[in-house]
Design a protein around this motif. Structure first.
Motif, PDB file in Angstrom:
ATOM      1  N   VAL A   1       0.867  -1.180   0.000  1.00  0.00           N
ATOM      2  CA  VAL A   1       0.000   0.000   0.000  1.00  0.00           C
ATOM      3  C   VAL A   1       0.900   1.226   0.000  1.00  0.00           C
TER       4      VAL A   1
ATOM      5  N   VAL B   1       1.327   5.182   0.596  1.00  0.00           N
ATOM      6  CA  VAL B   1       0.691   6.248   1.374  1.00  0.00           C
ATOM      7  C   VAL B   1       1.453   7.537   1.082  1.00  0.00           C
TER       8      VAL B   1
ATOM      9  N   LEU C   1      -4.002   7.193   0.059  1.00  0.00           N
ATOM     10  CA  LEU C   1      -3.631   5.773   0.005  1.00  0.00           C
ATOM     11  C   LEU C   1      -3.913   5.208  -1.376  1.00  0.00           C
ATOM     12  N   HIS C   2      -3.017   4.314  -1.798  1.00  0.00           N
ATOM     13  CA  HIS C   2      -3.224   3.582  -3.050  1.00  0.00           C
ATOM     14  C   HIS C   2      -2.758   2.149  -2.822  1.00  0.00           C
ATOM     15  N   ALA C   3      -3.648   1.211  -3.083  1.00  0.00           N
ATOM     16  CA  ALA C   3      -3.292  -0.200  -2.892  1.00  0.00           C
ATOM     17  C   ALA C   3      -2.822  -0.800  -4.205  1.00  0.00           C
TER      18      ALA C   3
ATOM     19  N   LYS D   1      -5.824  -3.711   3.168  1.00  0.00           N
ATOM     20  CA  LYS D   1      -6.103  -2.290   2.967  1.00  0.00           C
ATOM     21  C   LYS D   1      -6.619  -1.659   4.254  1.00  0.00           C
TER      22      LYS D   1
ATOM     23  N   GLU E   1      -4.852   1.315   6.362  1.00  0.00           N
ATOM     24  CA  GLU E   1      -5.587   2.547   6.649  1.00  0.00           C
ATOM     25  C   GLU E   1      -5.656   2.798   8.159  1.00  0.00           C
TER      26      GLU E   1
ATOM     27  N   THR F   1      -7.765  10.224   5.924  1.00  0.00           N
ATOM     28  CA  THR F   1      -7.304   9.315   4.870  1.00  0.00           C
ATOM     29  C   THR F   1      -8.242   9.404   3.661  1.00  0.00           C
ATOM     30  N   GLU F   2      -7.653   9.253   2.489  1.00  0.00           N
ATOM     31  CA  GLU F   2      -8.441   9.213   1.245  1.00  0.00           C
ATOM     32  C   GLU F   2      -7.789   8.190   0.329  1.00  0.00           C
ATOM     33  N   TRP F   3      -8.587   7.281  -0.226  1.00  0.00           N
ATOM     34  CA  TRP F   3      -8.057   6.298  -1.178  1.00  0.00           C
ATOM     35  C   TRP F   3      -8.119   6.855  -2.590  1.00  0.00           C
TER      36      TRP F   3
ATOM     37  N   ASP G   1      -7.666   5.103  -6.321  1.00  0.00           N
ATOM     38  CA  ASP G   1      -7.446   3.803  -6.969  1.00  0.00           C
ATOM     39  C   ASP G   1      -6.502   3.881  -8.164  1.00  0.00           C
TER      40      ASP G   1
END
Ligand SMILES: NC(=O)C1=CN([C@@H]2O[C@H](COP(=O)(O)OP(=O)(O)OC[C@H]3O[C@@H](n4cnc5c(N)ncnc54)[C@H](O)[C@@H]3O)[C@@H](O)[C@H]2O)C=CC1
Ligand SMILES: O=C(O)[C@@H]1CCC=N1
Length: 269
Positions: free
Chosen positions: A112, A114, A129-131, A140, A144, A153-155, A157
């Protein structure tokens, strides 16, 4: 429980890793879980600091990469053999993409990325965050949970967007600090002492940010509330708004940072 309960290795504890560590310790994470790995071995109160990965062979539950991207390849030979199928790799390295990390750390549970920022030190960070492909929901969630203690936090993609967007919040504090200094210098030009101008500029930015963060109105509307028709603020805003001067400046600033992020990504591929 933050990211399971296994050992967390924090590799690099400079400006960003150090800020995250301060945030974690303040949030009540068990310091016994954290090993800081830094070449200097310089001690940090409350946690174990090692110059190299612990020799006992136990794989970390979480490996947090927080050295400079340019130092990644120097660190990989010692670190990569220590990771296992249960290791969650969390990388804060600007630019370095998930596939580039996977290539260097073939053994992992999930990767992940960050993008934090330094206000993490006081629990006011912004963490994008990007997985990587293949990361499951529980990995994930653990990543987080680990960084949620440091702020919001904000994902994202799409990894390309993650790289481009990360300059807003990751670099953003530096841009804001420059703004504070510019406001202070402008105050000096109006006759204030340097000290007083610096105090007023910082307090104004801090107060305005807190007000905006708690308001139900947009910053644009809040600006209008400061600007009386025909008054002093409007005269100043007219300068900021002329030819969208500030908008264009910030667009150029983020574009330059995003271009550098892409160059760094290419260098790490
Ligand atoms: N400074 C910031 O505001 C932000 C930084 N980042 C990322 O955080 C990472 C670290 O940046 P900074 O803290 O600013 O740099 P820094 O130079 O302050 O800290 C890096 C630390 O890593 C250590 N280090 C160097 N080689 C190492 C190795 N082989 N193994 C372990 N540790 C090693 C250094 O001794 C140093 O203390 C970078 O990848 C950067 O992209 C991400 C978001 C914001
Ligand atoms: O300047 C850098 O490259 C790092 C990433 C975001 C903030 N600092």
């Amino acid at each position: 429980m933050i990211a399971g309960d296994g050992p967390i290795w924090l590799v690099g504890a400079g400006n960003m890793g150090g800020a995250m560590l301060r945030g974690w310790l303040a949030s009540g994470i068990d310091p016994a879980r954290i090993n800081v790995i830094r070449p200097s071995g310089t001690p940090i109160e409350g946690v174990t600091v090692l110059k190299a990965p612990p020799p006992d062979g136990e794989a970390p539950a979480v490996l947090v990469l927080a050295m400079k991207p340019q130092k990644l390849d120097e660190a990989v030979p010692a670190l990569a053999p220590t990771t296992g199928e249960g290791t969650l790799i969390v990388s804060v390295l600007a630019g370095t993409e998930a596939p580039s990390l996977a290539k260097r750390f073939p053994n992992h549970r999930a990767i992940v990325r960050v993008m934090p920022n330094t206000p993490s030190a006081i629990g006011k960070g912004v963490m994008l965050l990007h997985a990587a492909a293949g990361a499951d929901a529980s990995a994930k969630a653990e990543a987080e949970a680990l960084v949620r203690t440091l702020g919001i936090t904000e994902w994202i993609d799409d990894e390309g967007l993650f790289g481009r967007a990360s300059v807003l919040s990751g670099c953003g504090p530096a841009f804001l600090f420059r703004f504070v200094d510019a406001l202070a210098k402008a105050g000096e030009a109006q006759g204030l002492s340097a000290d007083q101008a610096a105090r007023l500029a910082l307090a104004t930015v801090a107060g305005a940010a807190e007000l905006a963060a708690g308001a139900n109105e947009t910053p644009a509307r809040l600006a209008d509330r400061v600007a009386s028709p025909g008054g002093t603020t409007r005269a100043g805003l007219d300068v900021i708004d002329r030819d969208a001067a500030l908008d264009r400046l910030m667009a150029d600033v983020l574009a330059a940072s995003a271009r550098r992020s892409e160059e760094m990504a290419a260098a790490a591929r």
